[in-house]
Design a protein around this motif. Structure first.
Motif, mmCIF file in Angstrom:
data_model
loop_
_atom_site.group_PDB
_atom_site.id
_atom_site.type_symbol
_atom_site.label_atom_id
_atom_site.label_comp_id
_atom_site.label_asym_id
_atom_site.label_seq_id
_atom_site.Cartn_x
_atom_site.Cartn_y
_atom_site.Cartn_z
ATOM 1 N N ARG A 1 -8.043 2.103 -4.775
ATOM 2 C CA ARG A 1 -7.504 3.435 -4.489
ATOM 3 C C ARG A 1 -8.647 4.390 -4.164
ATOM 4 N NH1 ARG A 1 -7.873 7.386 -8.553
ATOM 5 N NH2 ARG A 1 -8.733 6.643 -10.539
ATOM 6 N N THR B 1 -3.616 3.172 6.024
ATOM 7 C CA THR B 1 -2.563 4.006 5.439
ATOM 8 C C THR B 1 -2.397 5.273 6.270
ATOM 9 O OG1 THR B 1 -4.104 5.176 3.969
ATOM 10 C CG2 THR B 1 -3.073 3.157 3.114
ATOM 11 N N GLN C 1 0.834 -1.193 0.000
ATOM 12 C CA GLN C 1 0.000 0.000 0.000
ATOM 13 C C GLN C 1 0.873 1.248 0.000
ATOM 14 O OE1 GLN C 1 -2.393 -0.735 3.472
ATOM 15 N NE2 GLN C 1 -0.738 -0.316 4.918
ATOM 16 N N SER C 2 0.229 2.369 -0.215
ATOM 17 C CA SER C 2 0.956 3.628 -0.397
ATOM 18 C C SER C 2 1.752 4.033 0.832
ATOM 19 C CB SER C 2 -0.014 4.741 -0.786
ATOM 20 O OG SER C 2 -1.098 4.805 0.133
ATOM 21 N N ARG D 1 -5.850 -3.363 -7.876
ATOM 22 C CA ARG D 1 -5.584 -2.170 -7.074
ATOM 23 C C ARG D 1 -6.891 -1.588 -6.562
ATOM 24 N NH1 ARG D 1 -3.326 2.945 -10.186
ATOM 25 N NH2 ARG D 1 -5.467 2.850 -10.965
ATOM 26 N N TYR E 1 -3.494 4.148 -1.869
ATOM 27 C CA TYR E 1 -3.831 2.988 -2.694
ATOM 28 C C TYR E 1 -3.395 1.703 -1.993
ATOM 29 C CZ TYR E 1 1.118 3.401 -3.984
ATOM 30 O OH TYR E 1 2.481 3.510 -3.945
ATOM 31 N N TRP E 2 -3.946 0.583 -2.474
ATOM 32 C CA TRP E 2 -3.597 -0.755 -1.987
ATOM 33 C C TRP E 2 -3.544 -1.690 -3.186
ATOM 34 C CZ3 TRP E 2 -5.998 -5.470 -2.436
ATOM 35 C CH2 TRP E 2 -5.599 -6.491 -1.581
ATOM 36 N N TRP E 3 -2.545 -2.575 -3.230
ATOM 37 C CA TRP E 3 -2.356 -3.509 -4.344
ATOM 38 C C TRP E 3 -2.245 -4.938 -3.826
ATOM 39 C CZ3 TRP E 3 -1.647 -2.665 -9.693
ATOM 40 C CH2 TRP E 3 -1.472 -1.336 -10.111
ATOM 41 N N LEU F 1 -6.981 5.032 3.780
ATOM 42 C CA LEU F 1 -7.586 3.815 3.261
ATOM 43 C C LEU F 1 -7.469 2.714 4.299
ATOM 44 C CD1 LEU F 1 -8.918 2.515 0.780
ATOM 45 C CD2 LEU F 1 -6.628 1.958 -0.058
ATOM 46 N N ALA G 1 -14.329 4.794 -3.448
ATOM 47 C CA ALA G 1 -13.136 4.027 -3.809
ATOM 48 C C ALA G 1 -13.302 3.365 -5.172
ATOM 49 C CB ALA G 1 -12.843 2.977 -2.752
#
Length: 211
Positions: free
Chosen positions: A153, A69, A40-41, A151, A78-80, A160, A108
């Protein structure tokens, strides 16, 4: 063998990928994101991105299974997750934080990504889904959606927090498919060529043709 060439039209590629997807449609649906690599960011309160793929869907912060976050004043969070294999995506289920702050997910967006023939990651599809509901299901059965990464975001600055992300579908096995295309190359004067397209498990595609 060469990488996918310009004279193999996009429809030919789509047909080949659709055939590959159809071959996987009867495969058992599984949670493709479970225990996969996530990032994540930024991270606050030691609430790592991996919490959203640990199999625990409980959105209570005190149970230590919700991501968080940090507040970034320069870019939205963001998260992946990397599914590690090209997969047919059927549904994505997002579990929200429930003890507070459920509105953080409002607005989102979720997007699907895979590697192209040049080895570059590209976004194939994105849509808005976020509400304050505890469980949010995004349906992808209206078309063929193939992806290797997912992703989530926020469109604007914020925090997030996610309890769990289940990416439901089936892994697409590496395979070969054929597709015809108009030949526009300099070595021959028109006509048709038969291309063999190999779809790798990482999401990349290669091809060669029979002159």
């Amino acid at each position: 063998a060469t990488t996918l060439a310009g004279n193999l039209n996009l429809e030919g590629i789509r047909v080949a990928m659709t055939l590959a997807a159809l071959s996987s449609e009867n495969s058992p649906e599984e949670n493709l994101s479970y225990l996969k690599t996530a990032w994540q960011s930024s991270t606050a309160y030691e609430a790592e991105a991996s919490r959203a793929v640990d199999g625990n869907t409980d959105g209570d912060w005190d149970l230590n299974s919700v991501t968080h976050t940090d507040w970034d004043h320069s870019a939205p969070p963001y998260w992946w997750v990397d599914l590690q294999s090209l997969s047919l995506i059927r549904r994505i289920v997002v579990y929200n934080r429930v003890d507070c702050c459920s509105s953080r997910l409002v607005g989102a967006l979720v997007s699907l990504h895979r590697m192209n023939s040049d080895g570059q990651w590209e976004m194939m599809h994105e849509r808005e889904f976020g509400t304050s509901e505890a469980v949010q299901t995004i349906d992808f059965t209206d078309d063929v959606y193939l992806a290797t990464r997912v992703r989530i975001r926020l469109p604007e600055l914020g925090v997030l927090s996610i309890a769990e992300v289940e990416v439901l579908g089936s892994v697409l096995e590496a395979a070969n498919f054929t597709a015809d295309s108009d030949h526009t190359g300099p070595s021959a004067g028109g006509g048709r060529r038969s291309w063999t397209i190999r779809i790798g498990t990482g999401g990349n595609m290669y091809s060669h043709y029979a002159p």
